[in-house]
Write a protein that holds these residues in place. Structure first.
Motif, PDB file in Angstrom:
ATOM      1  N   HIS A   1     -40.523 -56.409 -10.898  1.00  0.00           N
ATOM      2  CA  HIS A   1     -40.214 -57.797 -11.207  1.00  0.00           C
ATOM      3  C   HIS A   1     -38.696 -57.998 -11.255  1.00  0.00           C
ATOM      4  O   HIS A   1     -38.015 -57.333 -12.047  1.00  0.00           O
ATOM      5  CB  HIS A   1     -40.786 -58.186 -12.574  1.00  0.00           C
ATOM      6  CG  HIS A   1     -42.256 -57.955 -12.707  1.00  0.00           C
ATOM      7  ND1 HIS A   1     -43.207 -58.800 -12.169  1.00  0.00           N
ATOM      8  CD2 HIS A   1     -42.944 -56.960 -13.335  1.00  0.00           C
ATOM      9  CE1 HIS A   1     -44.413 -58.345 -12.451  1.00  0.00           C
ATOM     10  NE2 HIS A   1     -44.288 -57.233 -13.160  1.00  0.00           N
TER      11      HIS A   1
ATOM     12  N   GLU B   1     -45.065 -50.622 -14.564  1.00  0.00           N
ATOM     13  CA  GLU B   1     -44.333 -51.615 -13.798  1.00  0.00           C
ATOM     14  C   GLU B   1     -42.846 -51.511 -14.123  1.00  0.00           C
ATOM     15  O   GLU B   1     -42.458 -50.887 -15.115  1.00  0.00           O
ATOM     16  CB  GLU B   1     -44.851 -53.024 -14.119  1.00  0.00           C
ATOM     17  CG  GLU B   1     -46.314 -53.222 -13.742  1.00  0.00           C
ATOM     18  CD  GLU B   1     -46.804 -54.636 -14.002  1.00  0.00           C
ATOM     19  OE1 GLU B   1     -46.056 -55.414 -14.647  1.00  0.00           O
ATOM     20  OE2 GLU B   1     -47.918 -54.962 -13.560  1.00  0.00           O
TER      21      GLU B   1
ATOM     22  N   THR C   1     -45.306 -52.287  -9.005  1.00  0.00           N
ATOM     23  CA  THR C   1     -44.889 -53.682  -9.133  1.00  0.00           C
ATOM     24  C   THR C   1     -43.492 -53.737  -9.736  1.00  0.00           C
ATOM     25  O   THR C   1     -43.243 -53.180 -10.807  1.00  0.00           O
ATOM     26  CB  THR C   1     -45.864 -54.464 -10.029  1.00  0.00           C
ATOM     27  OG1 THR C   1     -47.170 -54.417  -9.451  1.00  0.00           O
ATOM     28  CG2 THR C   1     -45.420 -55.911 -10.173  1.00  0.00           C
TER      29      THR C   1
END
Length: 270
Positions: free
Chosen positions: A66, A32, A64
């Motif tokens: 963030h 990620e 992903t």
């Protein structure tokens, strides 16, 4: 938990290139990404988060990402990397101008303060989508710290099934020659142990930086890996002698450079 990479984002072309490199690596590493933007004032936090969320929407459906928005400045990046347990930091650099050529670029200062390896890219540093870093050139020297970086290189090689090129300088001093050979043997044994393909090249010229960049271009290397050997100088980076690291970070071929500091405690490669 999945491994994660940190990408500082200042909404420039260099930062966008770094994000592209991070995404490509994350796709192979099942990792990620934390995309970090540092704000000067609280008033900027909401706008920055909204912009980041908009920019990353749909950019990589299989990774992903963030958004992380904090108060602070670029000097806080190593602290955030530690806090988030990042294994790698992918960062774009805008180069070194003016006094930075004497004091060392911001990128190099951050690496010096970090326990995490950095992959430094310039705007437009090439990477082949879906392939990543297929050839990694690694410099080997007489310094005992030189061999530390082979662990990080091995991790990258595993992600991409990469070939490693070990480049060493033919020292004239017999003691330095022995130390270089010892480090080279360590690197070769480590790569053998992990089943990673490699070959060895000798730098025949007097300018090791120029030889490194020339060899990387000749062999089609898409990543150069070095140690940050300026971190222990008395007054900081770049003040004594030729700035070995800075010259490579800003190489005209725009080949990405993974740079590891001797202080790396390290999750990555350990």
């Amino acid at each position: 938990m999945k491994p994660n990479f940190l990408v500082p984002m200042d909404f420039t072309g260099a930062a966008n290139t770094a994000l592209k490199h991070a995404i490509n690596t994350a796709q192979h590493a099942n990792a990620e990404i934390n995309l970090l933007h540092m704000c000067d004032t609280k008033a900027e936090l909401k706008e920055a988060r909204e912009r980041m969320e908009k920019d990353i929407a749909g950019i990589a459906e299989d990774v992903t990402i963030h958004p992380v928005v904090r108060m602070g400045d670029f000097k806080d990046i190593p602290k955030v990397a530690d806090e988030l347990n990042a294994e790698l930091v992918f960062m774009g650099t805008h180069g070194a101008t003016g006094m930075q050529r004497i004091l060392g670029s911001n990128a190099l200062k951050l690496v010096t303060d970090s326990t995490v390896p950095f992959i430094i890219v310039q705007e437009g540093s090439p990477i082949t989508d879906g392939l990543g870093y297929k050839k990694a050139l690694v410099t080997a020297s007489h310094n005992s710290e030189s061999k530390q970086k082979i662990k990080a290189v091995a991790e990258i090689a595993k992600y991409f099934d990469s070939e490693v090129i070990l480049q060493y300088r033919d020292e004239s001093d017999e003691s330095l020659k022995i130390d270089t050979a010892t480090n080279l043997v360590f690197m070769k044994n480590y790569l053998d142990k992990h089943g990673i393909k490699y070959d060895v090249e000798k730098s025949s010229g007097k300018n090791f930086n120029a030889d490194t960049i020339e060899l990387a271009q000749q062999r089609g290397a898409d990543l150069i890996t070095i140690m940050n050997m300026q971190m222990n100088t008395l007054l900081g980076t770049g003040l004594f002698g030729p700035n070995y690291e800075q010259e490579l970070l800003m190489n005209e071929a725009k080949i990405p450079v993974m740079i590891v500091s001797p202080r790396q405690g390290g999750r990555f490669g350990n």
